[in-house]
Design a protein around this motif. Structure first.
Motif, PDB file in Angstrom:
ATOM      1  N   THR A 210      22.543  21.632  20.087  1.00  0.00           N
ATOM      2  CA  THR A 210      21.706  20.815  20.957  1.00  0.00           C
ATOM      3  C   THR A 210      20.287  20.807  20.402  1.00  0.00           C
ATOM      4  N   HIS A 211      19.708  19.607  20.369  1.00  0.00           N
ATOM      5  CA  HIS A 211      18.367  19.413  19.828  1.00  0.00           C
ATOM      6  C   HIS A 211      17.438  18.874  20.906  1.00  0.00           C
ATOM      7  N   LEU A 212      16.168  19.213  20.787  1.00  0.00           N
ATOM      8  CA  LEU A 212      15.140  18.567  21.583  1.00  0.00           C
ATOM      9  C   LEU A 212      14.658  17.385  20.754  1.00  0.00           C
ATOM     10  N   VAL A 213      14.844  16.184  21.294  1.00  0.00           N
ATOM     11  CA  VAL A 213      14.493  14.960  20.580  1.00  0.00           C
ATOM     12  C   VAL A 213      13.224  14.372  21.175  1.00  0.00           C
ATOM     13  N   GLU A 214      12.247  14.164  20.311  1.00  0.00           N
ATOM     14  CA  GLU A 214      11.019  13.485  20.708  1.00  0.00           C
ATOM     15  C   GLU A 214      11.325  11.991  20.714  1.00  0.00           C
ATOM     16  N   VAL A 215      11.285  11.386  21.893  1.00  0.00           N
ATOM     17  CA  VAL A 215      11.658   9.986  22.052  1.00  0.00           C
ATOM     18  C   VAL A 215      10.440   9.104  21.778  1.00  0.00           C
ATOM     19  N   GLU A 216      10.575   8.245  20.783  1.00  0.00           N
ATOM     20  CA  GLU A 216       9.521   7.283  20.462  1.00  0.00           C
ATOM     21  C   GLU A 216       9.689   6.008  21.281  1.00  0.00           C
ATOM     22  N   GLN A 217      10.943   5.519  21.344  1.00  0.00           N
ATOM     23  CA  GLN A 217      11.209   4.272  22.066  1.00  0.00           C
ATOM     24  C   GLN A 217      12.663   4.240  22.517  1.00  0.00           C
ATOM     25  N   VAL A 218      12.887   3.882  23.781  1.00  0.00           N
ATOM     26  CA  VAL A 218      14.243   3.688  24.293  1.00  0.00           C
ATOM     27  C   VAL A 218      14.581   2.216  24.102  1.00  0.00           C
ATOM     28  N   LEU A 219      15.689   1.948  23.406  1.00  0.00           N
ATOM     29  CA  LEU A 219      16.115   0.580  23.124  1.00  0.00           C
ATOM     30  C   LEU A 219      17.189   0.093  24.090  1.00  0.00           C
ATOM     31  N   LYS A 220      17.923   1.041  24.683  1.00  0.00           N
ATOM     32  CA  LYS A 220      18.992   0.699  25.622  1.00  0.00           C
ATOM     33  C   LYS A 220      19.234   1.898  26.527  1.00  0.00           C
ATOM     34  N   GLY A 221      19.499   1.641  27.802  1.00  0.00           N
ATOM     35  CA  GLY A 221      19.837   2.702  28.736  1.00  0.00           C
ATOM     36  C   GLY A 221      18.615   3.322  29.382  1.00  0.00           C
ATOM     37  N   ASP A 222      18.858   4.350  30.187  1.00  0.00           N
ATOM     38  CA  ASP A 222      17.788   5.034  30.904  1.00  0.00           C
ATOM     39  C   ASP A 222      18.019   6.545  30.839  1.00  0.00           C
ATOM     40  N   PRO A 223      17.518   7.179  29.765  1.00  0.00           N
ATOM     41  CA  PRO A 223      17.712   8.623  29.642  1.00  0.00           C
ATOM     42  C   PRO A 223      16.697   9.445  30.430  1.00  0.00           C
ATOM     43  N   GLY A 224      15.770   8.780  31.113  1.00  0.00           N
ATOM     44  CA  GLY A 224      14.706   9.488  31.816  1.00  0.00           C
ATOM     45  C   GLY A 224      13.446   9.509  30.961  1.00  0.00           C
ATOM     46  N   ASP A 225      12.409  10.122  31.494  1.00  0.00           N
ATOM     47  CA  ASP A 225      11.124  10.160  30.795  1.00  0.00           C
ATOM     48  C   ASP A 225      11.009  11.392  29.906  1.00  0.00           C
ATOM     49  N   GLY A 226      10.192  11.266  28.868  1.00  0.00           N
ATOM     50  CA  GLY A 226       9.867  12.401  28.017  1.00  0.00           C
ATOM     51  C   GLY A 226      10.919  12.690  26.969  1.00  0.00           C
ATOM     52  N   ASN A 227      10.792  13.885  26.404  1.00  0.00           N
ATOM     53  CA  ASN A 227      11.736  14.313  25.377  1.00  0.00           C
ATOM     54  C   ASN A 227      13.119  14.509  25.981  1.00  0.00           C
ATOM     55  N   LEU A 228      14.126  14.471  25.132  1.00  0.00           N
ATOM     56  CA  LEU A 228      15.510  14.483  25.600  1.00  0.00           C
ATOM     57  C   LEU A 228      16.315  15.515  24.826  1.00  0.00           C
ATOM     58  N   ARG A 229      17.182  16.231  25.522  1.00  0.00           N
ATOM     59  CA  ARG A 229      18.113  17.161  24.863  1.00  0.00           C
ATOM     60  C   ARG A 229      19.373  16.379  24.511  1.00  0.00           C
ATOM     61  N   ILE A 230      19.700  16.351  23.216  1.00  0.00           N
ATOM     62  CA  ILE A 230      20.898  15.653  22.741  1.00  0.00           C
ATOM     63  C   ILE A 230      21.655  16.594  21.817  1.00  0.00           C
ATOM     64  N   SER A 231      22.971  16.664  22.007  1.00  0.00           N
ATOM     65  CA  SER A 231      23.823  17.485  21.142  1.00  0.00           C
ATOM     66  C   SER A 231      24.471  16.614  20.085  1.00  0.00           C
ATOM     67  N   SER A 232      24.536  17.138  18.868  1.00  0.00           N
ATOM     68  CA  SER A 232      25.217  16.443  17.776  1.00  0.00           C
ATOM     69  C   SER A 232      26.711  16.623  17.952  1.00  0.00           C
ATOM     70  N   MET A 233      27.441  15.515  18.102  1.00  0.00           N
ATOM     71  CA  MET A 233      28.889  15.597  18.246  1.00  0.00           C
ATOM     72  C   MET A 233      29.460  16.224  16.968  1.00  0.00           C
ATOM     73  N   PRO A 234      30.188  17.318  17.093  1.00  0.00           N
ATOM     74  CA  PRO A 234      30.732  17.955  15.902  1.00  0.00           C
ATOM     75  C   PRO A 234      32.032  17.299  15.444  1.00  0.00           C
ATOM     76  N   PRO A 235      32.248  17.232  14.143  1.00  0.00           N
ATOM     77  CA  PRO A 235      33.562  16.785  13.678  1.00  0.00           C
ATOM     78  C   PRO A 235      34.589  17.857  14.044  1.00  0.00           C
ATOM     79  N   THR A 236      35.849  17.482  14.110  1.00  0.00           N
ATOM     80  CA  THR A 236      36.889  18.441  14.475  1.00  0.00           C
ATOM     81  C   THR A 236      37.844  18.625  13.303  1.00  0.00           C
ATOM     82  N   CYS A 237      38.688  19.628  13.417  1.00  0.00           N
ATOM     83  CA  CYS A 237      39.685  19.941  12.383  1.00  0.00           C
ATOM     84  C   CYS A 237      39.020  20.162  11.033  1.00  0.00           C
ATOM     85  N   THR A 238      37.962  20.969  11.037  1.00  0.00           N
ATOM     86  CA  THR A 238      37.209  21.215   9.807  1.00  0.00           C
ATOM     87  C   THR A 238      37.431  22.622   9.267  1.00  0.00           C
ATOM     88  N   GLY A 239      38.394  23.315   9.819  1.00  0.00           N
ATOM     89  CA  GLY A 239      38.677  24.657   9.334  1.00  0.00           C
ATOM     90  C   GLY A 239      37.632  25.679   9.746  1.00  0.00           C
TER      91      GLY A 239
END
Length: 167
Positions: free
Chosen positions: A90-119
């Protein structure tokens, strides 16, 4: 019926790997409605949840299917979460501009979807949100948390002066 329609709309392909496999909860649990899962044999025994990710033909397709699209950059790692039994950073993302949707105000916590079956290696090609660079993020909400849509197509580099690849 709604689940069948959702599966048909995103053109999912479910492949069952081995015998005794079961489908993990569908579109409500799958990132962006863009993944189906199946259990499969793991060398050395047991079963592993493997995700067959939808491949988007164009960034416009990604934009159309995403819950949130934004321009920003990861400023720090803030921990880990789990999805399909895999660790996701999970990363803290500094949001410069929202192009679609409503994630709320300020920085956003977003997790990088992990690939699966990677041993066992969480991000064999590197975590796409690791670099402290300006990117476009295509994300969906899963269980109250934001995740990139897919491991390979959730983040696009977006240097200053670059034109948006969708409208």
């Amino acid at each position: 019926m709604g689940k069948l329609v959702a599966l048909a709309l995103v053109g999912l392909l479910v492949s069952v790997l081995g015998s005794g496999c079961s489908l993990v909860p569908g579109p409500g649990a799958a990132p962006s409605g863009g993944a189906a899962t199946s259990g499969g044999p793991v060398p050395g025994g047991g079963a592993e949840t493997c995700v067959d990710w939808v491949r988007f033909e164009t960034p416009q397709d990604q934009y159309d299917k995403a819950g949130v699209v934004l321009i920003g950059k990861s400023v720090s790692r803030t921990g880990e979460t789990s999805i399909y039994g895999y660790k996701a950073t999970t990363h803290l993302v500094e949001v410069e501009q929202v192009l679609k949707g409503d994630p709320g105000d300020g920085n956003l916590r977003i997790s990088s979807m992990p690939p699966t079956c990677t041993g066992g290696e969480t991000y064999p090609d590197g975590d796409p949100l690791d670099p402290n660079q300006r990117v476009i993020i295509f994300a969906t909400r899963q269980g109250g948390d934001w995740f990139t849509m897919t491991p390979a197509q959730g983040v696009l580099p977006f240097p200053q002066g670059t034109k948006l690849p969708f409208h």
